[in-house]
Design a protein around this motif. Sequence first.
Motif, PDB file in Angstrom:
ATOM      1  N   LEU A  72       0.848  -1.187   0.000  1.00 34.21           N
ATOM      2  CA  LEU A  72       0.000   0.000   0.000  1.00 34.21           C
ATOM      3  C   LEU A  72       0.890   1.246   0.000  1.00 34.21           C
ATOM      4  CD1 LEU A  72      -2.645  -1.084   2.676  1.00 34.21           C
ATOM      5  CD2 LEU A  72      -2.883  -1.149   0.186  1.00 34.21           C
ATOM      6  N   PRO A  73       0.330   2.419  -0.252  1.00 33.33           N
ATOM      7  CA  PRO A  73       1.143   3.638  -0.165  1.00 33.33           C
ATOM      8  C   PRO A  73       1.620   3.879   1.271  1.00 33.33           C
ATOM      9  CG  PRO A  73      -0.956   4.050  -1.287  1.00 33.33           C
ATOM     10  CD  PRO A  73      -1.038   2.680  -0.689  1.00 33.33           C
ATOM     11  N   ASN A  74       2.746   4.551   1.401  1.00 28.69           N
ATOM     12  CA  ASN A  74       3.267   4.974   2.714  1.00 28.69           C
ATOM     13  C   ASN A  74       3.612   3.832   3.657  1.00 28.69           C
ATOM     14  OD1 ASN A  74       3.477   7.639   2.376  1.00 28.69           O
ATOM     15  ND2 ASN A  74       1.694   8.219   3.584  1.00 28.69           N
ATOM     16  N   VAL A  75       4.064   2.738   3.119  1.00 24.65           N
ATOM     17  CA  VAL A  75       4.457   1.630   3.994  1.00 24.65           C
ATOM     18  C   VAL A  75       5.981   1.512   4.092  1.00 24.65           C
ATOM     19  CG1 VAL A  75       2.339   0.296   3.686  1.00 24.65           C
ATOM     20  CG2 VAL A  75       4.252  -0.055   2.110  1.00 24.65           C
ATOM     21  N   GLY A  76       6.685   2.280   3.224  1.00 26.52           N
ATOM     22  CA  GLY A  76       8.154   2.271   3.275  1.00 26.52           C
ATOM     23  C   GLY A  76       8.812   1.630   2.066  1.00 26.52           C
ATOM     24  N   LYS A  77       8.058   1.488   0.976  1.00 25.99           N
ATOM     25  CA  LYS A  77       8.611   0.835  -0.220  1.00 25.99           C
ATOM     26  C   LYS A  77       9.777   1.630  -0.810  1.00 25.99           C
ATOM     27  CE  LYS A  77       4.775   0.946  -2.505  1.00 25.99           C
ATOM     28  NZ  LYS A  77       4.024   1.697  -1.481  1.00 25.99           N
ATOM     29  N   SER A  78       9.558   2.933  -1.009  1.00 25.79           N
ATOM     30  CA  SER A  78      10.617   3.746  -1.630  1.00 25.79           C
ATOM     31  C   SER A  78      11.832   3.822  -0.727  1.00 25.79           C
ATOM     32  CB  SER A  78      10.133   5.162  -1.893  1.00 25.79           C
ATOM     33  OG  SER A  78       8.941   5.115  -2.579  1.00 25.79           O
ATOM     34  N   THR A  79      11.583   3.903   0.576  1.00 23.68           N
ATOM     35  CA  THR A  79      12.696   3.971   1.521  1.00 23.68           C
ATOM     36  C   THR A  79      13.534   2.695   1.410  1.00 23.68           C
ATOM     37  OG1 THR A  79      11.159   5.154   2.950  1.00 23.68           O
ATOM     38  CG2 THR A  79      13.249   4.484   3.934  1.00 23.68           C
ATOM     39  N   PHE A 133       5.091  -0.317  11.549  1.00 27.90           N
ATOM     40  CA  PHE A 133       5.506   0.795  12.417  1.00 27.90           C
ATOM     41  C   PHE A 133       4.353   1.767  12.655  1.00 27.90           C
ATOM     42  CE2 PHE A 133       6.501   2.411   8.150  1.00 27.90           C
ATOM     43  CZ  PHE A 133       6.020   3.711   8.191  1.00 27.90           C
ATOM     44  N   ASP A 186       3.382   5.568  13.449  1.00 28.34           N
ATOM     45  CA  ASP A 186       3.931   6.922  13.361  1.00 28.34           C
ATOM     46  C   ASP A 186       2.798   7.865  12.989  1.00 28.34           C
ATOM     47  OD1 ASP A 186       5.198   9.303  12.680  1.00 28.34           O
ATOM     48  OD2 ASP A 186       7.007   8.260  11.969  1.00 28.34           O
ATOM     49  N   ILE A 243       2.822   9.914   9.764  1.00 27.85           N
ATOM     50  CA  ILE A 243       2.763   9.311   8.426  1.00 27.85           C
ATOM     51  C   ILE A 243       1.397   8.669   8.218  1.00 27.85           C
ATOM     52  CG2 ILE A 243       3.835   7.604   6.891  1.00 27.85           C
ATOM     53  CD1 ILE A 243       6.438   8.282   8.645  1.00 27.85           C
ATOM     54  N   ASN A 273       7.877  -3.958   8.106  1.00 28.97           N
ATOM     55  CA  ASN A 273       8.629  -2.727   8.325  1.00 28.97           C
ATOM     56  C   ASN A 273       8.354  -2.174   9.724  1.00 28.97           C
ATOM     57  OD1 ASN A 273      10.164  -0.478   7.976  1.00 28.97           O
ATOM     58  ND2 ASN A 273       8.768   0.531   6.541  1.00 28.97           N
ATOM     59  N   ASP A 302      10.694  -0.895  13.595  1.00 32.01           N
ATOM     60  CA  ASP A 302      11.988  -0.840  14.295  1.00 32.01           C
ATOM     61  C   ASP A 302      12.008  -1.828  15.467  1.00 32.01           C
ATOM     62  OD1 ASP A 302      11.348   2.257  13.494  1.00 32.01           O
ATOM     63  OD2 ASP A 302      10.313   1.636  15.333  1.00 32.01           O
ATOM     64  N   SER A 328      13.621  -2.354   9.569  1.00 31.78           N
ATOM     65  CA  SER A 328      13.111  -0.998   9.483  1.00 31.78           C
ATOM     66  C   SER A 328      13.732  -0.354   8.249  1.00 31.78           C
ATOM     67  CB  SER A 328      13.489  -0.204  10.732  1.00 31.78           C
ATOM     68  OG  SER A 328      13.397   1.176  10.424  1.00 31.78           O
ATOM     69  N   ALA A 329      12.886  -0.007   7.296  1.00 28.66           N
ATOM     70  CA  ALA A 329      13.381   0.570   6.045  1.00 28.66           C
ATOM     71  C   ALA A 329      14.147   1.863   6.330  1.00 28.66           C
ATOM     72  CB  ALA A 329      12.216   0.835   5.111  1.00 28.66           C
ATOM     73  N   ARG A 330      13.637   2.630   7.283  1.00 23.09           N
ATOM     74  CA  ARG A 330      14.275   3.906   7.600  1.00 23.09           C
ATOM     75  C   ARG A 330      15.671   3.678   8.193  1.00 23.09           C
ATOM     76  NH1 ARG A 330      10.845   8.312  10.938  1.00 23.09           N
ATOM     77  NH2 ARG A 330       9.974   9.178   9.046  1.00 23.09           N
TER      78      ARG A 330
HETATM   79  P1  GDP Z   1       6.006   4.196   0.102  1.00 17.76           P
HETATM   80  O1  GDP Z   1       4.853   5.058  -0.255  1.00 17.76           O
HETATM   81  O2  GDP Z   1       5.578   2.836   0.514  1.00 17.76           O
HETATM   82  O3  GDP Z   1       7.081   4.180  -0.919  1.00 17.76           O
HETATM   83  O4  GDP Z   1       6.610   4.810   1.462  1.00 17.76           O
HETATM   84  P2  GDP Z   1       7.933   5.661   1.707  1.00 17.76           P
HETATM   85  O5  GDP Z   1       9.143   4.824   1.588  1.00 17.76           O
HETATM   86  O6  GDP Z   1       7.869   6.908   0.886  1.00 17.76           O
HETATM   87  O7  GDP Z   1       7.749   5.973   3.256  1.00 17.76           O
HETATM   88  C1  GDP Z   1       6.670   6.757   3.750  1.00 17.76           C
HETATM   89  C2  GDP Z   1       7.118   7.438   4.987  1.00 17.76           C
HETATM   90  O8  GDP Z   1       7.330   6.461   6.017  1.00 17.76           O
HETATM   91  C3  GDP Z   1       8.425   8.185   4.837  1.00 17.76           C
HETATM   92  O9  GDP Z   1       8.326   9.395   5.540  1.00 17.76           O
HETATM   93  C4  GDP Z   1       9.440   7.273   5.489  1.00 17.76           C
HETATM   94  O10 GDP Z   1      10.540   7.981   6.057  1.00 17.76           O
HETATM   95  C5  GDP Z   1       8.609   6.637   6.599  1.00 17.76           C
HETATM   96  N1  GDP Z   1       9.140   5.343   7.023  1.00 17.76           N
HETATM   97  C6  GDP Z   1       9.627   4.348   6.266  1.00 17.76           C
HETATM   98  N2  GDP Z   1      10.065   3.318   7.015  1.00 17.76           N
HETATM   99  C7  GDP Z   1       9.839   3.668   8.306  1.00 17.76           C
HETATM  100  C8  GDP Z   1      10.084   3.039   9.574  1.00 17.76           C
HETATM  101  O11 GDP Z   1      10.607   1.908   9.662  1.00 17.76           O
HETATM  102  N3  GDP Z   1       9.698   3.727  10.692  1.00 17.76           N
HETATM  103  C9  GDP Z   1       9.117   4.953  10.605  1.00 17.76           C
HETATM  104  N4  GDP Z   1       8.767   5.583  11.724  1.00 17.76           N
HETATM  105  N5  GDP Z   1       8.905   5.576   9.455  1.00 17.76           N
HETATM  106  C10 GDP Z   1       9.254   4.973   8.305  1.00 17.76           C
END
Ligand code: GDP
Length: 354
Positions: free
Chosen positions: A11-18, A108, A110, A113, A209, A211, A234-236
């Motif tokens: 889904l969007p905002n799950v950490g794929k791009s990270t 995670f 947050d 987000i 995803n 920590d 944790s992708a971050r």
């Molecule tokens: P995508 O839409 O799945 O590609 O999601 P993104 O990679 O753009 O991540 C969405 C947001 O979640 C960004 O602000 C990331 O920094 C944040 N994020 C990604 N991984 C983690 C994590 O492990 N912990 C937290 N707290 N935030 C994360």
Amino acid sequence: MASLSVGIVGLPNVGKSTLFQALTKKPVNIANYPFCTIDPNVGVVQVPDERVQKLADLFKSKKVIPAVVEFVDIAGLVKGASKGEGLGNQFLSHIRETDAICQVVRCFEDPDIIHVEQSVDPVRDIDTVNTELLLKDLETVEKRLGTMEKEVKGGDKEAIINYPILQEFKITLERGVSAFLYQKEHPEAKAVFKELQLLSAKPVIYLCNTDKKEISEVLKKKIGELHSSFVILSAREELDIVSLSEQEVLELGLNSRLPALIQKAYEILNLITFFTTGLDETRAWTIEKGMTAPQAGGVIHSDFEKTFIRAEVIPWNVLLEVGGYTQAYEKGQVRTEGKEYVVQDGDVIEIKHG
Ligand code: GDP
């Protein structure tokens, strides 16, 4: 298998791009991998394998070429993707071209987000994503059954065999069972699925995803029911790790889980590595478990499969222990293997060909 590709979905905002950024931060010399795709959404990632470097050190190889995996950053999927919602169709056609799926699941918490569903619920999210894949497959299967029906009437032998197989699968698919699970019980369906490139037939690694070090029991149970594997990372944090120096990573006591992810991709796809080595280069090659020496030769050069004579084989650790080929030959450690030999993980091979 010249190039292995894993699609990152979720889904969007799950950490794929990270995750994609963390995976692809270290550049790979793409010139060594002519079969790889050049596309901003495709990242060529080295397979971490200390054996390649150790062999290269022993032989003072001028070039070291590790195996690679392609990771494809696929746009976020939303509910209704199978009907073209969001970037639906584009998303689904990108998955079709991959060998395996890495489904990123947000575990995670947050508040900053946004979650498309307003709450963190990994089990629900897995169902959402998988349902879209199943719905798309259902569409594919229905379409194919339509054309097959005509082939059956025309007396097409293959269609007469495959039609009931596919019809049977359709009923199960409608109950929410993936092609991946179905073909475990019904091996006869594999060939039909292959032709249709079904999305739900691909093996999946669930990337949780978070920590935290653990995931909930319900989530584990869910992934278990899907007969799939998971990796917790944790992708971050992974992105932080690749941005730091090795020294800093050590000092902070950080530990990357990306190698574990790549390892899992090898496992679920039944892949192994063999090596070729010498002064010019040491190289890791990826093949499917069970491949014979001529087939492995074919991965190095398409001609080698046909012109294969024999293979000189020694396990990588034995070669390192004895200190080189001269010693290995003296000690009788290099085996001569013929056409039937099934290559083992870690074999160092020299193919003799005509
Ligand atoms: P995508 O839409 O799945 O590609 O999601 P993104 O990679 O753009 O991540 C969405 C947001 O979640 C960004 O602000 C990331 O920094 C944040 N994020 C990604 N991984 C983690 C994590 O492990 N912990 C937290 N707290 N935030 C994360």
